[in-house]
Design a protein around this motif. Sequence first.
Motif, mmCIF file in Angstrom:
data_model
loop_
_atom_site.group_PDB
_atom_site.id
_atom_site.type_symbol
_atom_site.label_atom_id
_atom_site.label_comp_id
_atom_site.label_asym_id
_atom_site.label_seq_id
_atom_site.Cartn_x
_atom_site.Cartn_y
_atom_site.Cartn_z
ATOM 1 N N ILE A 80 0.832 -1.215 -0.094
ATOM 2 C CA ILE A 80 0.080 0.043 -0.053
ATOM 3 C C ILE A 80 0.992 1.234 0.034
ATOM 4 N N THR A 81 0.706 2.178 -0.756
ATOM 5 C CA THR A 81 1.246 3.509 -1.047
ATOM 6 C C THR A 81 0.163 4.569 -0.962
ATOM 7 N N ARG A 82 0.375 5.451 0.024
ATOM 8 C CA ARG A 82 -0.662 6.605 0.075
ATOM 9 C C ARG A 82 0.102 7.849 0.040
ATOM 10 N N ILE A 83 -0.339 8.834 -0.578
ATOM 11 C CA ILE A 83 0.279 10.231 -0.703
ATOM 12 C C ILE A 83 -0.835 11.096 0.271
ATOM 13 N N PHE A 84 -0.587 11.859 0.749
ATOM 14 C CA PHE A 84 -1.132 12.951 1.683
ATOM 15 C C PHE A 84 -0.980 14.279 1.036
ATOM 16 N N LEU A 85 -1.849 15.004 0.376
ATOM 17 C CA LEU A 85 -1.610 16.270 -0.011
ATOM 18 C C LEU A 85 -2.262 17.156 0.931
ATOM 19 N N TYR A 86 -1.736 17.975 1.671
ATOM 20 C CA TYR A 86 -1.627 18.833 2.658
ATOM 21 C C TYR A 86 -1.379 20.145 2.566
ATOM 22 N N ALA A 87 -2.134 21.050 3.365
ATOM 23 C CA ALA A 87 -2.298 22.546 3.234
ATOM 24 C C ALA A 87 -1.386 22.982 4.523
ATOM 25 N N THR A 88 -1.536 22.129 5.489
ATOM 26 C CA THR A 88 -0.770 22.561 6.779
ATOM 27 C C THR A 88 -0.338 21.191 7.312
ATOM 28 N N LEU A 89 1.008 21.142 7.526
ATOM 29 C CA LEU A 89 1.398 19.540 8.353
ATOM 30 C C LEU A 89 1.097 19.811 9.804
ATOM 31 N N SER A 90 0.002 19.508 10.129
ATOM 32 C CA SER A 90 -0.462 19.690 11.653
ATOM 33 C C SER A 90 -0.105 18.457 12.304
ATOM 34 N N ARG A 140 0.684 8.938 -10.190
ATOM 35 C CA ARG A 140 2.209 9.234 -10.532
ATOM 36 C C ARG A 140 2.676 10.546 -10.706
ATOM 37 N N HIS A 141 1.839 11.469 -11.256
ATOM 38 C CA HIS A 141 2.561 12.983 -11.128
ATOM 39 C C HIS A 141 2.678 13.290 -9.708
ATOM 40 N N CYS A 142 1.734 12.937 -8.875
ATOM 41 C CA CYS A 142 1.616 13.508 -7.465
ATOM 42 C C CYS A 142 2.926 12.802 -6.800
ATOM 43 N N ALA A 143 3.151 11.395 -7.079
ATOM 44 C CA ALA A 143 4.248 10.735 -6.245
ATOM 45 C C ALA A 143 5.797 11.202 -6.907
ATOM 46 N N ASP A 144 5.690 11.765 -8.069
ATOM 47 C CA ASP A 144 6.912 12.341 -8.327
ATOM 48 C C ASP A 144 7.482 13.595 -7.808
ATOM 49 N N ALA A 145 6.286 14.263 -7.340
ATOM 50 C CA ALA A 145 6.377 15.588 -6.458
ATOM 51 C C ALA A 145 6.613 15.348 -5.072
ATOM 52 N N ALA A 146 6.256 14.004 -4.493
ATOM 53 C CA ALA A 146 5.990 14.152 -3.092
ATOM 54 C C ALA A 146 7.082 13.560 -2.403
ATOM 55 N N THR A 147 7.379 13.602 -0.997
ATOM 56 C CA THR A 147 8.464 13.465 -0.576
ATOM 57 C C THR A 147 8.068 11.987 0.524
#
Length: 285
Positions: free
Chosen positions: A193-203, A275-282
């Motif tokens: 399982i691979t999950r990306i969280f796109l966030y506004a603030t890292l609370s 995939r586009h988001c994975a390329d930009a994610a950390t």
Amino acid sequence: MRRRSKGRAGSADGLARLVAHTDPVALVGIALSVFLSVTLDLTNAATGVESLLAGLMGITISLVLDSLARAERRFHLRTLLDGPPWLVRTTPQVAGAVREAAERHAGTRVAAEAQRRYEEFRLEAEQLAAGRIVRRGDDEEDLVGATRDCKREMVGLTNVMPRFSGELSWWRGDVGRRYWEANLAALARGISITRIFLYATLSDELAELVETQRRAGVRVGLLPHGAVGTHLHVNLAVWDGSSCWEARMTAHGEISENQFSVNRSDVERLTRIFRHCADAATFHG
């Protein structure tokens, strides 16, 4: 008098039904045949018998064409019903019930509601034919069920957007907990399982959620808001590269509609977004 009135009404209804169920081409042909017969007779271009025979010949040809058209429609219907037993058994019942509601209660709210529901059914059937299941926003049956059915790999993109009620409310709710339980069961089966969280603030709350999923075995990526275009801000999941889920959102970040799909174009589109988001994610850990 009552019998006579009833008989006339019955004849009128019978004629109306005949006209309604006759092919328009046949009706035009019959009308032209009658017109031709009368014209030939009035202009003395033919004898009365010849005029009558010409009209009857035209009417006969029109009725034969109508019969052929009816046979073609019946053949097409039989072809459509040549499917699963439950479809063959229930389709006539459904069609008969809708027709009875529309005809017996014509001009009432019942007839209008029958038409509305039948139209809704038609639209839903078209979505199913395209490989999609569309459900209301609070029905996550397919999201949880597809996670339970996953065989090899699952990828997901979760948008954590600011809300009036605070962030991450979905994950704290009943649906979110059931979904996470399905995730844990999938991890126990060896599913990746691979999950990306796109966030506004890292609370702190988001950091805790991310750490919880990492410890459970999820490969988690973080993607700050603005790192990718807004057209990629999609809540999605893709299972085994063969099925996918997408959430349609309201202006306040609430799910208004769930769409599960096995349509190849939908799966490919959501896979490209991930995939586009994975390329930009950390990714960490």
